[in-house]
Design an enzyme around this catalytic site. Structure first.
Site, PDB file in Angstrom:
ATOM      1  N   HIS A  29      44.627  35.940  42.646  1.00  0.00           N
ATOM      2  CA  HIS A  29      45.909  36.454  41.870  1.00  0.00           C
ATOM      3  C   HIS A  29      46.753  35.933  42.746  1.00  0.00           C
ATOM      4  O   HIS A  29      47.782  35.409  42.068  1.00  0.00           O
ATOM      5  CB  HIS A  29      45.894  38.098  41.840  1.00  0.00           C
ATOM      6  CG  HIS A  29      46.584  38.485  40.866  1.00  0.00           C
ATOM      7  ND1 HIS A  29      46.698  40.109  40.504  1.00  0.00           N
ATOM      8  CD2 HIS A  29      47.316  38.042  39.894  1.00  0.00           C
ATOM      9  CE1 HIS A  29      47.632  40.147  39.540  1.00  0.00           C
ATOM     10  NE2 HIS A  29      48.053  38.774  38.974  1.00  0.00           N
ATOM     11  N   HIS A  44      34.254  40.177  48.461  1.00  0.00           N
ATOM     12  CA  HIS A  44      34.474  39.312  47.002  1.00  0.00           C
ATOM     13  C   HIS A  44      35.606  40.114  46.055  1.00  0.00           C
ATOM     14  O   HIS A  44      36.609  39.549  45.462  1.00  0.00           O
ATOM     15  CB  HIS A  44      32.840  39.797  46.210  1.00  0.00           C
ATOM     16  CG  HIS A  44      32.878  39.648  44.796  1.00  0.00           C
ATOM     17  ND1 HIS A  44      32.662  38.529  44.471  1.00  0.00           N
ATOM     18  CD2 HIS A  44      33.405  40.224  43.777  1.00  0.00           C
ATOM     19  CE1 HIS A  44      32.903  38.108  43.017  1.00  0.00           C
ATOM     20  NE2 HIS A  44      33.466  39.452  42.689  1.00  0.00           N
ATOM     21  N   GLU A  45      35.725  41.550  46.203  1.00  0.00           N
ATOM     22  CA  GLU A  45      36.919  41.730  45.625  1.00  0.00           C
ATOM     23  C   GLU A  45      38.367  41.537  46.242  1.00  0.00           C
ATOM     24  O   GLU A  45      39.125  41.273  45.414  1.00  0.00           O
ATOM     25  CB  GLU A  45      36.655  43.515  45.531  1.00  0.00           C
ATOM     26  CG  GLU A  45      35.796  44.011  44.994  1.00  0.00           C
ATOM     27  CD  GLU A  45      35.233  43.535  43.378  1.00  0.00           C
ATOM     28  OE1 GLU A  45      36.188  43.336  43.017  1.00  0.00           O
ATOM     29  OE2 GLU A  45      33.970  43.630  43.260  1.00  0.00           O
ATOM     30  N   HIS A  61      39.213  38.305  44.706  1.00  0.00           N
ATOM     31  CA  HIS A  61      40.075  38.267  43.347  1.00  0.00           C
ATOM     32  C   HIS A  61      41.471  38.562  43.559  1.00  0.00           C
ATOM     33  O   HIS A  61      42.206  38.075  43.114  1.00  0.00           O
ATOM     34  CB  HIS A  61      39.344  39.502  42.420  1.00  0.00           C
ATOM     35  CG  HIS A  61      38.295  39.204  41.840  1.00  0.00           C
ATOM     36  ND1 HIS A  61      37.975  38.262  41.166  1.00  0.00           N
ATOM     37  CD2 HIS A  61      37.052  40.091  41.762  1.00  0.00           C
ATOM     38  CE1 HIS A  61      36.492  38.033  40.783  1.00  0.00           C
ATOM     39  NE2 HIS A  61      35.906  39.430  40.997  1.00  0.00           N
TER      40      HIS A  61
HETATM   41 ZN   LIG Z   1      33.929  39.912  40.899  1.00  0.00          ZN
END
Ligand SMILES: [Zn+2]
Length: 231
Positions: free
Chosen positions: A110, A102-103, A106
């Protein structure tokens, strides 16, 4: 922080968010503690899974670092680095790999210049300012009730910023989880039969953001009701 608010009229507007928030927290901690005990079939740790996803996306120089605390995992867009809590960094559970992916999601957002992420990043300074202002308004309102009502218009403007921030957070979080599941399966980091477990962890985490948004919307409604009543 919400003391002045709780004492105000329409205090019951706080109830839905409160109930949903408690439910989301309980759901997240029970789901997370269940899937932290289930190892992935290939034995990859969260850090290894994140590294693999980032490398495959061409982000070979992005650091994946360990950070203290429980569920403190995050992507820092300014440092362009991933931070995973110790249990997810070293852990090889479905929960650890799910959170790490999940991270990483991100970071992929980006790289892809995903618009909601950029909007959210752009809103960070004004939201920080609004949060300080909001705490000041509540503090002043607690001691001088009349003050709170006099500046209700400002309070609404300030809280609208906070609510919009919570709102824009939702697509960012759901999209990161979507990317996470996609990459985990595409790269064979988890097997198809393990995907539902990963989904449950990520959905439970997303529910806490939904609860925060619902809380904010109801608080904003309360402020609007207070101001309408006064007019
Ligand atoms: Zn998150």
């Amino acid at each position: 922080m919400m003391l002045g608010f709780i004492l105000a009229d329409y205090w019951w507007f706080a109830i839905p968010g409160l109930i949903l928030g408690l439910y989301a927290q309980a759901k997240l901690s029970s789901t997370y503690s269940k899937y932290i005990r289930i190892p992935t079939s290939n034995g990859l740790t969260g850090a290894q899974a994140a590294r693999e996803i980032l490398d495959q996306a061409g982000l070979v120089n992005m650091p994946v670092e360990e950070v203290g605390g429980h569920l403190t995992d995050h992507y820092d867009p300014l440092k362009k680095a991933l931070f995973l809590s110790s249990e997810n960094y070293h852990g090889n559970s479905l929960a650890a790999v799910g959170v790490a992916a999940h991270e990483s999601g991100h970071a992929l957002q980006h790289k892809a210049a995903y618009a909601p992420l950029h909007l959210r990043m752009a809103m960070v300074p004004i939201t920080q300012f609004a949060s300080y202002a909001w705490q000041g308004i509540l503090l002043a309102g607690f001691f001088f009730n009349a003050f709170f009502y006099k500046f209700l218009g400002i309070a609404i403007a300030v809280f609208t910023v906070i609510t919009l921030f919570q709102l824009i957070t939702l697509p960012v979080e759901f999209d990161a989880s979507r990317r996470a599941k996609q990459q985990l399966l595409r790269l064979g980091l988890v097997q198809a039969n393990e995907a539902p477990g990963v989904s449950k962890v990520l959905n439970a985490a997303a529910m806490t953001y939904v609860a925060a948004m619902v809380t904010a919307v109801f608080q904003l409604l309360q402020l609007v009701m207070l101001s309408r009543n006064r007019d």
